[in-house]
Scaffold this motif. Structure first.
Motif, PDB file in Angstrom:
ATOM      1  N   VAL A 154      54.303  62.059 215.161  1.00  0.00           N
ATOM      2  CA  VAL A 154      54.718  60.743 214.683  1.00  0.00           C
ATOM      3  C   VAL A 154      56.146  60.485 215.140  1.00  0.00           C
ATOM      4  O   VAL A 154      57.000  61.369 215.102  1.00  0.00           O
ATOM      5  CB  VAL A 154      54.606  60.667 213.154  1.00  0.00           C
ATOM      6  CG1 VAL A 154      55.287  59.426 212.610  1.00  0.00           C
ATOM      7  CG2 VAL A 154      53.143  60.693 212.737  1.00  0.00           C
ATOM      8  N   LEU A 155      56.387  59.244 215.574  1.00  0.00           N
ATOM      9  CA  LEU A 155      57.690  58.897 216.144  1.00  0.00           C
ATOM     10  C   LEU A 155      58.776  58.824 215.082  1.00  0.00           C
ATOM     11  O   LEU A 155      59.895  59.281 215.294  1.00  0.00           O
ATOM     12  CB  LEU A 155      57.572  57.546 216.862  1.00  0.00           C
ATOM     13  CG  LEU A 155      58.597  57.217 217.932  1.00  0.00           C
ATOM     14  CD1 LEU A 155      58.541  58.232 219.052  1.00  0.00           C
ATOM     15  CD2 LEU A 155      58.340  55.814 218.476  1.00  0.00           C
ATOM     16  N   ASP A 156      58.454  58.249 213.916  1.00  0.00           N
ATOM     17  CA  ASP A 156      59.459  58.113 212.859  1.00  0.00           C
ATOM     18  C   ASP A 156      58.768  57.971 211.509  1.00  0.00           C
ATOM     19  O   ASP A 156      57.558  57.729 211.431  1.00  0.00           O
ATOM     20  CB  ASP A 156      60.363  56.904 213.127  1.00  0.00           C
ATOM     21  CG  ASP A 156      61.816  57.203 212.799  1.00  0.00           C
ATOM     22  OD1 ASP A 156      62.062  57.897 211.791  1.00  0.00           O
ATOM     23  OD2 ASP A 156      62.691  56.758 213.557  1.00  0.00           O
ATOM     24  N   TYR A 157      59.550  58.107 210.429  1.00  0.00           N
ATOM     25  CA  TYR A 157      59.015  58.112 209.069  1.00  0.00           C
ATOM     26  C   TYR A 157      59.924  57.239 208.222  1.00  0.00           C
ATOM     27  O   TYR A 157      61.076  57.583 207.981  1.00  0.00           O
ATOM     28  CB  TYR A 157      59.003  59.561 208.554  1.00  0.00           C
ATOM     29  CG  TYR A 157      58.210  59.826 207.310  1.00  0.00           C
ATOM     30  CD1 TYR A 157      58.706  59.481 206.050  1.00  0.00           C
ATOM     31  CD2 TYR A 157      56.966  60.447 207.380  1.00  0.00           C
ATOM     32  CE1 TYR A 157      57.987  59.739 204.905  1.00  0.00           C
ATOM     33  CE2 TYR A 157      56.239  60.727 206.234  1.00  0.00           C
ATOM     34  CZ  TYR A 157      56.752  60.372 205.002  1.00  0.00           C
ATOM     35  OH  TYR A 157      56.041  60.634 203.849  1.00  0.00           O
ATOM     36  N   VAL A 158      59.437  56.091 207.751  1.00  0.00           N
ATOM     37  CA  VAL A 158      60.252  55.138 207.001  1.00  0.00           C
ATOM     38  C   VAL A 158      59.785  55.106 205.542  1.00  0.00           C
ATOM     39  O   VAL A 158      58.594  54.938 205.262  1.00  0.00           O
ATOM     40  CB  VAL A 158      60.157  53.720 207.603  1.00  0.00           C
ATOM     41  CG1 VAL A 158      61.038  52.752 206.818  1.00  0.00           C
ATOM     42  CG2 VAL A 158      60.557  53.739 209.072  1.00  0.00           C
ATOM     43  N   GLN A 159      60.736  55.233 204.620  1.00  0.00           N
ATOM     44  CA  GLN A 159      60.411  55.242 203.197  1.00  0.00           C
ATOM     45  C   GLN A 159      60.293  53.824 202.628  1.00  0.00           C
ATOM     46  O   GLN A 159      61.008  52.911 203.041  1.00  0.00           O
ATOM     47  CB  GLN A 159      61.514  55.978 202.425  1.00  0.00           C
ATOM     48  CG  GLN A 159      61.571  57.474 202.696  1.00  0.00           C
ATOM     49  CD  GLN A 159      60.439  58.215 202.003  1.00  0.00           C
ATOM     50  OE1 GLN A 159      60.208  58.047 200.804  1.00  0.00           O
ATOM     51  NE2 GLN A 159      59.730  59.026 202.752  1.00  0.00           N
ATOM     52  N   LYS A 160      59.394  53.662 201.673  1.00  0.00           N
ATOM     53  CA  LYS A 160      59.343  52.444 200.862  1.00  0.00           C
ATOM     54  C   LYS A 160      60.289  52.613 199.687  1.00  0.00           C
ATOM     55  O   LYS A 160      60.579  53.744 199.286  1.00  0.00           O
ATOM     56  CB  LYS A 160      57.923  52.199 200.367  1.00  0.00           C
ATOM     57  CG  LYS A 160      56.943  51.730 201.428  1.00  0.00           C
ATOM     58  CD  LYS A 160      55.589  51.460 200.792  1.00  0.00           C
ATOM     59  CE  LYS A 160      54.581  50.950 201.795  1.00  0.00           C
ATOM     60  NZ  LYS A 160      53.255  50.726 201.179  1.00  0.00           N
ATOM     61  N   PRO A 161      60.784  51.526 199.090  1.00  0.00           N
ATOM     62  CA  PRO A 161      60.472  50.126 199.414  1.00  0.00           C
ATOM     63  C   PRO A 161      61.034  49.742 200.784  1.00  0.00           C
ATOM     64  O   PRO A 161      62.073  50.246 201.194  1.00  0.00           O
ATOM     65  CB  PRO A 161      61.149  49.340 198.283  1.00  0.00           C
ATOM     66  CG  PRO A 161      62.249  50.236 197.823  1.00  0.00           C
ATOM     67  CD  PRO A 161      61.729  51.633 197.960  1.00  0.00           C
ATOM     68  N   ILE A 162      60.329  48.834 201.440  1.00  0.00           N
ATOM     69  CA  ILE A 162      60.684  48.532 202.816  1.00  0.00           C
ATOM     70  C   ILE A 162      62.021  47.809 202.913  1.00  0.00           C
ATOM     71  O   ILE A 162      62.364  46.985 202.079  1.00  0.00           O
ATOM     72  CB  ILE A 162      59.580  47.698 203.506  1.00  0.00           C
ATOM     73  CG1 ILE A 162      59.422  46.343 202.824  1.00  0.00           C
ATOM     74  CG2 ILE A 162      58.287  48.452 203.574  1.00  0.00           C
ATOM     75  CD1 ILE A 162      58.524  45.403 203.595  1.00  0.00           C
ATOM     76  N   ASN A 163      62.732  48.170 203.944  1.00  0.00           N
ATOM     77  CA  ASN A 163      64.004  47.541 204.275  1.00  0.00           C
ATOM     78  C   ASN A 163      63.862  46.995 205.692  1.00  0.00           C
ATOM     79  O   ASN A 163      63.843  47.768 206.658  1.00  0.00           O
ATOM     80  CB  ASN A 163      65.135  48.570 204.206  1.00  0.00           C
ATOM     81  CG  ASN A 163      66.490  47.966 204.548  1.00  0.00           C
ATOM     82  OD1 ASN A 163      66.582  46.899 205.148  1.00  0.00           O
ATOM     83  ND2 ASN A 163      67.547  48.654 204.169  1.00  0.00           N
TER      84      ASN A 163
END
Length: 268
Positions: free
Chosen positions: A99-108
């Motif tokens: 996976v290229l990247d991992y973004v946490q919620k809540p979304i920004n």
């Protein structure tokens, strides 16, 4: 433009992703936003995305299962995970799936824009590198019609950077090969390398030294010109950068097994 597909089961999040981010400004063509993994897979039957932005916690087929299925069909798709699940096991599995990247919620939106921007830049560089490699190989094939008969695939296994430098040298030689005073030093200077290093590099990539490559190019051009009986042999000698006709005759015979006159007579 690079194509991106979103997979997110929560409607409000899905709509926020669609509306709050300037995808065109990022160089992205947003294909759409699927409500679940199955719907996202159906997109692949219609159009192939370059990027997939997917939630992990979706019903039926979760995001990691979706990525695995996408990679099995389209290995080149780059995947970004969007999730509120802050669990090490998910992150570890994501790494295994490249996976290229991992973004946490809540979304920004600003964070997502930053992540996607990095992904687009990486894809752009890869695309340019592929084009550069294709151009280097095509240039060599165009300049030496019989190159494929001389070189093995292993001889073209140098790094992309090396091939790009050789491509630059090839272009310079193509423009300057008719100069009688053309030297290895001239070619090396054109790409900013030492004579010795460029010669080693050139041979590693093509299987030939630069001097041999120049001679082969000149002989190929001489062979083309000899098919026109209106062009005198001494004129051909001059056009390809030879001052001595005897030297030209010896080089030509070594290349084709015939003297220039014998070669010309084949086409009369």
């Amino acid at each position: 433009m690079f194509k991106l597909l979103i997979a997110e089961d929560v409607k409000i999040v899905r709509e926020t992703l669609i509306r709050s981010i300037n995808w065109n400004g990022l160089g992205v063509d947003l294909l759409g936003a699927a409500e679940n993994g199955q719907e996202a897979l159906a997109w692949l039957d219609r159009e192939e995305p370059d990027l997939l932005l997917t939630d992990i916690g979706m019903p039926g087929m979760n995001g990691l299962e979706l990525i695995e299925a996408v990679k099995a069909r389209k290995p080149d798709v780059r995947c970004i995970i969007l999730s509120g699940l802050n669990e090490f096991e998910h992150a570890r599995q994501a790494i295994k799936l490249q996976v290229l990247d991992y973004v946490q919620k809540p979304i920004n939106p600003a964070e997502i824009e930053e992540v996607v921007s990095r992904a687009v830049e990486g894809l752009r560089k890869e695309r340019e590198e592929r084009r550069g490699l294709a151009a280097a190989e095509q240039a060599a094939k165009e300049l030496l019609p019989h190159l494929s008969e001389v070189l093995s695939p292993a001889q073209w296994s140098g790094s992309l950077k090396k091939k790009k430098l050789v491509e630059q040298a090839i272009r310079y030689v193509k423009d300057e090969y008719a100069r009688r005073d053309l030297t290895l030093s001239d070619v090396a200077a054109s790409v900013g390398l030492s004579d010795k290093y460029l010669n080693v590099l050139f041979k590693e990539v093509t299987g030939l030294t630069i001097n041999h490559w120049i001679i082969r190019l000149r002989m190929e051009e001489a062979g083309r010109l000899l098919k026109d009986p209106a062009i005198k042999i001494y004129e051909i000698c001059d056009r390809i950068g030879y001052a001595d006709q005897d030297h030209f005759r010896e080089s030509f015979k070594k290349q084709f097994g015939l003297t220039p006159t014998e070669y010309r007579n084949k086409f009369l």
